[in-house]
Write a protein that holds these residues in place. Structure first.
Motif, PDB file in Angstrom:
ATOM      1  N   ILE A 181      49.179  51.022  36.575  1.00 19.76           N
ATOM      2  CA  ILE A 181      48.207  50.141  37.226  1.00 19.76           C
ATOM      3  C   ILE A 181      47.285  49.514  36.187  1.00 19.76           C
ATOM      4  CG2 ILE A 181      46.210  50.100  38.790  1.00 19.76           C
ATOM      5  CD1 ILE A 181      47.686  52.273  40.442  1.00 19.76           C
ATOM      6  N   ASN A 182      46.805  50.349  35.253  1.00 19.51           N
ATOM      7  CA  ASN A 182      45.929  49.824  34.192  1.00 19.51           C
ATOM      8  C   ASN A 182      46.657  48.800  33.333  1.00 19.51           C
ATOM      9  OD1 ASN A 182      43.819  51.427  35.023  1.00 19.51           O
ATOM     10  ND2 ASN A 182      44.200  53.044  33.527  1.00 19.51           N
ATOM     11  N   LEU A 183      47.934  49.057  33.055  1.00 13.91           N
ATOM     12  CA  LEU A 183      48.720  48.118  32.270  1.00 13.91           C
ATOM     13  C   LEU A 183      48.813  46.771  32.977  1.00 13.91           C
ATOM     14  CD1 LEU A 183      50.444  47.967  29.652  1.00 13.91           C
ATOM     15  CD2 LEU A 183      52.418  48.601  31.051  1.00 13.91           C
ATOM     16  N   PHE A 184      49.035  46.815  34.280  1.00 13.94           N
ATOM     17  CA  PHE A 184      49.115  45.582  35.065  1.00 13.94           C
ATOM     18  C   PHE A 184      47.786  44.834  35.054  1.00 13.94           C
ATOM     19  CE2 PHE A 184      48.156  43.771  39.321  1.00 13.94           C
ATOM     20  CZ  PHE A 184      48.966  42.646  39.243  1.00 13.94           C
ATOM     21  N   HIS A 185      46.692  45.547  35.281  1.00 18.61           N
ATOM     22  CA  HIS A 185      45.393  44.884  35.382  1.00 18.61           C
ATOM     23  C   HIS A 185      44.925  44.318  34.041  1.00 18.61           C
ATOM     24  CE1 HIS A 185      44.601  45.569  39.569  1.00 18.61           C
ATOM     25  NE2 HIS A 185      44.703  46.893  39.456  1.00 18.61           N
ATOM     26  N   ARG A 186      45.341  44.936  32.948  1.00 16.28           N
ATOM     27  CA  ARG A 186      44.885  44.479  31.630  1.00 16.28           C
ATOM     28  C   ARG A 186      45.784  43.402  31.045  1.00 16.28           C
ATOM     29  NH1 ARG A 186      43.877  50.665  29.567  1.00 16.28           N
ATOM     30  NH2 ARG A 186      41.916  51.027  30.687  1.00 16.28           N
ATOM     31  N   HIS A 187      46.930  43.179  31.645  1.00 13.52           N
ATOM     32  CA  HIS A 187      47.863  42.194  31.122  1.00 13.52           C
ATOM     33  C   HIS A 187      47.394  40.776  31.480  1.00 13.52           C
ATOM     34  CE1 HIS A 187      51.567  40.497  29.696  1.00 13.52           C
ATOM     35  NE2 HIS A 187      51.848  39.970  30.869  1.00 13.52           N
ATOM     36  N   ASP A 188      47.275  39.939  30.484  1.00 11.21           N
ATOM     37  CA  ASP A 188      46.787  38.569  30.702  1.00 11.21           C
ATOM     38  C   ASP A 188      47.940  37.670  31.157  1.00 11.21           C
ATOM     39  OD1 ASP A 188      45.571  36.133  30.746  1.00 11.21           O
ATOM     40  OD2 ASP A 188      45.133  36.049  28.590  1.00 11.21           O
ATOM     41  N   GLN A 189      47.931  37.339  32.439  1.00 10.66           N
ATOM     42  CA  GLN A 189      48.948  36.456  33.009  1.00 10.66           C
ATOM     43  C   GLN A 189      48.413  35.063  33.298  1.00 10.66           C
ATOM     44  OE1 GLN A 189      52.020  38.055  35.818  1.00 10.66           O
ATOM     45  NE2 GLN A 189      50.304  39.396  36.400  1.00 10.66           N
ATOM     46  N   SER A 190      47.207  34.792  32.871  1.00 12.68           N
ATOM     47  CA  SER A 190      46.525  33.580  33.326  1.00 12.68           C
ATOM     48  C   SER A 190      47.336  32.315  33.049  1.00 12.68           C
ATOM     49  CB  SER A 190      45.146  33.479  32.666  1.00 12.68           C
ATOM     50  OG  SER A 190      45.255  33.536  31.252  1.00 12.68           O
ATOM     51  N   GLU A 191      47.962  32.230  31.878  1.00 15.68           N
ATOM     52  CA  GLU A 191      48.682  31.006  31.533  1.00 15.68           C
ATOM     53  C   GLU A 191      49.901  30.800  32.428  1.00 15.68           C
ATOM     54  OE1 GLU A 191      51.708  28.521  29.710  1.00 15.68           O
ATOM     55  OE2 GLU A 191      51.836  30.714  29.858  1.00 15.68           O
ATOM     56  N   VAL A 192      50.731  31.818  32.563  1.00 13.90           N
ATOM     57  CA  VAL A 192      51.953  31.645  33.353  1.00 13.90           C
ATOM     58  C   VAL A 192      51.644  31.592  34.844  1.00 13.90           C
ATOM     59  CG1 VAL A 192      52.528  34.112  33.533  1.00 13.90           C
ATOM     60  CG2 VAL A 192      54.352  32.398  33.585  1.00 13.90           C
ATOM     61  N   LEU A 193      50.613  32.301  35.293  1.00 12.48           N
ATOM     62  CA  LEU A 193      50.209  32.181  36.697  1.00 12.48           C
ATOM     63  C   LEU A 193      49.783  30.754  37.006  1.00 12.48           C
ATOM     64  CD1 LEU A 193      48.142  35.452  37.356  1.00 12.48           C
ATOM     65  CD2 LEU A 193      50.376  34.880  38.296  1.00 12.48           C
ATOM     66  N   GLY A 194      49.020  30.154  36.088  1.00 12.18           N
ATOM     67  CA  GLY A 194      48.593  28.773  36.291  1.00 12.18           C
ATOM     68  C   GLY A 194      49.764  27.817  36.368  1.00 12.18           C
ATOM     69  N   ARG A 195      50.768  28.032  35.523  1.00 13.76           N
ATOM     70  CA  ARG A 195      51.948  27.159  35.549  1.00 13.76           C
ATOM     71  C   ARG A 195      52.712  27.312  36.854  1.00 13.76           C
ATOM     72  NH1 ARG A 195      55.221  29.150  30.962  1.00 13.76           N
ATOM     73  NH2 ARG A 195      56.720  27.584  31.669  1.00 13.76           N
ATOM     74  N   VAL A 196      52.876  28.540  37.329  1.00 13.76           N
ATOM     75  CA  VAL A 196      53.591  28.745  38.595  1.00 13.76           C
ATOM     76  C   VAL A 196      52.810  28.142  39.744  1.00 13.76           C
ATOM     77  CG1 VAL A 196      54.429  30.473  40.229  1.00 13.76           C
ATOM     78  CG2 VAL A 196      54.816  30.788  37.784  1.00 13.76           C
ATOM     79  N   GLU A 197      51.493  28.338  39.728  1.00 12.37           N
ATOM     80  CA  GLU A 197      50.677  27.770  40.803  1.00 12.37           C
ATOM     81  C   GLU A 197      50.738  26.244  40.795  1.00 12.37           C
ATOM     82  OE1 GLU A 197      47.397  31.408  41.054  1.00 12.37           O
ATOM     83  OE2 GLU A 197      46.981  29.624  39.838  1.00 12.37           O
ATOM     84  N   GLU A 198      50.762  25.667  39.595  1.00 10.22           N
ATOM     85  CA  GLU A 198      50.913  24.215  39.496  1.00 10.22           C
ATOM     86  C   GLU A 198      52.273  23.782  40.032  1.00 10.22           C
ATOM     87  OE1 GLU A 198      50.803  20.650  36.122  1.00 10.22           O
ATOM     88  OE2 GLU A 198      50.610  22.749  35.530  1.00 10.22           O
ATOM     89  N   LEU A 199      53.304  24.557  39.722  1.00  5.46           N
ATOM     90  CA  LEU A 199      54.652  24.229  40.173  1.00  5.46           C
ATOM     91  C   LEU A 199      54.754  24.244  41.693  1.00  5.46           C
ATOM     92  CD1 LEU A 199      57.666  23.711  39.449  1.00  5.46           C
ATOM     93  CD2 LEU A 199      57.949  26.202  39.412  1.00  5.46           C
ATOM     94  N   ILE A 200      54.203  25.263  42.332  1.00  8.18           N
ATOM     95  CA  ILE A 200      54.339  25.368  43.791  1.00  8.18           C
ATOM     96  C   ILE A 200      53.309  24.513  44.528  1.00  8.18           C
ATOM     97  CG2 ILE A 200      55.304  27.685  43.615  1.00  8.18           C
ATOM     98  CD1 ILE A 200      52.585  28.784  44.495  1.00  8.18           C
ATOM     99  N   GLY A 201      52.387  23.891  43.782  1.00  5.84           N
ATOM    100  CA  GLY A 201      51.405  23.011  44.410  1.00  5.84           C
ATOM    101  C   GLY A 201      51.936  21.627  44.716  1.00  5.84           C
ATOM    102  N   LYS A 202      53.154  21.349  44.289  1.00  2.00           N
ATOM    103  CA  LYS A 202      53.781  20.046  44.527  1.00  2.00           C
ATOM    104  C   LYS A 202      55.082  20.242  45.300  1.00  2.00           C
ATOM    105  CE  LYS A 202      52.085  18.490  40.006  1.00  2.00           C
ATOM    106  NZ  LYS A 202      52.487  18.021  38.648  1.00  2.00           N
ATOM    107  N   PRO A 203      55.527  19.249  46.029  1.00  5.01           N
ATOM    108  CA  PRO A 203      56.803  19.375  46.743  1.00  5.01           C
ATOM    109  C   PRO A 203      57.935  19.641  45.753  1.00  5.01           C
ATOM    110  CG  PRO A 203      55.595  17.458  47.510  1.00  5.01           C
ATOM    111  CD  PRO A 203      54.865  17.958  46.315  1.00  5.01           C
TER     112      PRO A 203
END
Length: 496
Positions: A466-488
């Motif tokens: 759990i600590n490994l998951f919470h400390r892992h920085d996913q901000s860049e790839v999360l942003g890219r996926v969110e951008e991807l699914i924000g468009k048709p």
């Protein structure tokens, strides 16, 4: 006598221990209990003597011409030769020198000493490195950490640590049941008085000092008053050490080559209103700081712990390989696959060690620390039992039934042993010793203890994941996926 006086006064140490000084130092009035009996001669007791002899041999290595410079270094304060394990690493070269020292300790013990002096000394290094943060709790606590590290290093003392709390009722808060955890019952001009217990303190009867820390979880349970860090001598009045059943005993002449030499002992500690002088207290009633410090002070111990586990894996692989050869199964595809899997574990750990050194950094305490590799703790706990299982699978039932040295020496038995119990590549005597090594590593009390140790000593694996998951920085790839699914999402191949 204060810790500073113990280093600079008439009791100043001669530096790195040798075996004779180590054995003599254990005769200090410590209260050690085994099987209902108080042990007055720890070094000479048959349950402890083989393990103490092994530690003594290791301390003697510090003075050998071949290893002196690998295992010791000149103290900048006193000129004494002190253990490399206690050296404060200020350069990358210092850090890799600590690894080379650990390599000696762990190779000589086949990776079986999880809490060797070389491992525990690095926690004192971490305590020193955390001194500025400890000073935010109370200014003198930072100075105490500095003095304690110097005291340990100049005397080359064997350190043990007390972390776990008694398993009584983990669902209850210690606030409601104060005797379920170690606590401060008094503060006075001299120091603090503590009462309670700590469980599973490895190396306690063979150590000189006990470092008590962890306790961060209590803050999350509304029990800040139970958060306390301190260090005390093993022979402190009111401290009782209850040892578990010794492992590696040799009834009927059956040898336990690893268990008899490397049983570190695990002990329950009872603190019967123990006085801890103020110069030995490092943290009080600050759960957030304790949580921060738990990671910080273990930076070097995790690194050295990986050196130790790599050696244990190398030992398991070598024994498994020889087992396979000795009974002619080394050419079987499934056995080669198992050996390849075990080899991958060794190689992965090499990469973790290299990664720690490649990402080494200077801490705010001024030392060079290996880069954090928290995934290593999760991975090691996941593969530990599998590594042992591979050895069991290859040796199979042969691990269970092997003649003893006395059997081999019996003239009436030896012709039958030579005929029916030899191996493809080994005579019966060498084969029996090889399989007994496998028994010690995987099946008997010592082997089972070592397997359990690998699973539990790195902490709760669920929490670590759990600590490994919470400390892992996913901000860049999360942003890219969110951008991807924000468009048709457009279908391809339709001319669109």
């Amino acid at each position: 006598m204060t810790l500073t006086e113990a280093v600079t006064g008439s009791a100043a140490s001669a530096g790195a221990l040798d075996g004779a000084r180590y054995r003599a130092s254990l005769d200090d009035g410590r209260e050690v209990w085994l099987d209902g009996e108080r042990i007055t001669d720890v070094a000479g007791h048959p349950a402890f003597a083989p393990a103490i002899a092994e530690l003594s041999r290791l301390f003697d290595l510090q003075h050998s011409p071949e290893l002196r410079d690998t295992m010791t270094v000149e103290s900048p304060e006193t000129g004494n030769r002190i253990s490399r394990a206690y050296q404060l690493p200020r350069t990358l070269a210092d850090l890799t020198a600590k690894r080379r020292n650990a390599d000696v300790w762990m190779r000589e013990t086949w990776g079986q000493h999880g809490r060797s002096p070389a491992f525990m000394a690095t926690i004192a290094v971490g305590l020193y490195d955390f001194r500025h943060r400890l000073a935010t709790n109370r200014p003198e606590f930072g100075d105490n950490a500095v003095a304690y590290h110097r005291y340990l290093s100049e005397h080359d003392l064997v350190l043990a640590h007390a972390l776990g709390d008694p398993q009584i009722d983990r669902s209850a808060s210690p606030v409601d049941h104060p005797d379920h955890a170690l606590r401060v019952i008094e503060e006075n001009d001299t120091g603090i008085v503590v009462r309670g217990a700590k469980q599973l303190t490895t190396l306690a009867p063979f150590a000189h000092e006990i470092l008590v820390y962890l306790s961060a979880s209590f803050a999350q349970r509304g029990a800040e008053e139970f958060v306390v860090w301190f260090g005390i001598p093993v022979n402190t009045a009111g401290l009782k050490i209850l040892c578990r059943e010794p492992l590696g005993a040799a009834p009927y002449g059956h040898a336990h080559p690893f268990g008899s030499r490397f049983d570190e002992q695990d002990a329950m500690l009872f603190f019967d209103d123990v006085l801890v002088p103020w110069d030995r207290v490092f943290l009080l009633h600050d759960g957030a700081l304790a949580r921060e410090g738990l990671v910080r002070i273990n930076a070097w111990s995790q690194y050295v712990g990986q050196v130790r586990y790599r050696e244990r894996l190398r030992t398991l692989l070598a024994v498994a390989t020889l087992l396979a050869r000795s009974i002619g199964v080394d050419g079987f595809r499934n056995v080669q696959e198992d050996l390849g899997e075990l080899t991958s574990f060794v190689n992965i750990l090499d990469h973790f060690l290299d990664a720690g050194e490649a990402t080494a950094h200077r801490t705010d305490g001024g030392l060079i620390a290996p880069g954090p590799t928290p995934a290593a703790a999760v991975w090691a706990a996941e593969v530990a039992s599998r590594a042992v299982e591979i050895v069991r699978r290859i040796g199979s039932a042969g691990i269970l039934m092997q003649p003893s040295e006395n059997d081999l020496a019996a003239p009436e038995l030896r012709p039958f042993l030579d005929r029916y119990m030899h191996g493809k590549t080994l005579p019966v005597d060498q084969k029996s010793r090889l399989f007994r090594l496998a028994w010690d590593l995987t099946h008997d009390g010592f082997g089972q203890r070592q397997d359990l140790y690998e699973v539990v000593h790195r902490g709760d694996i669920t929490r670590n994941r759990i600590n490994l998951f919470h400390r892992h920085d996913q901000s860049e790839v999360l942003g890219r996926v969110e951008e991807l699914i924000g468009k048709p999402l457009r279908a391809q191949g339709r001319g669109e």
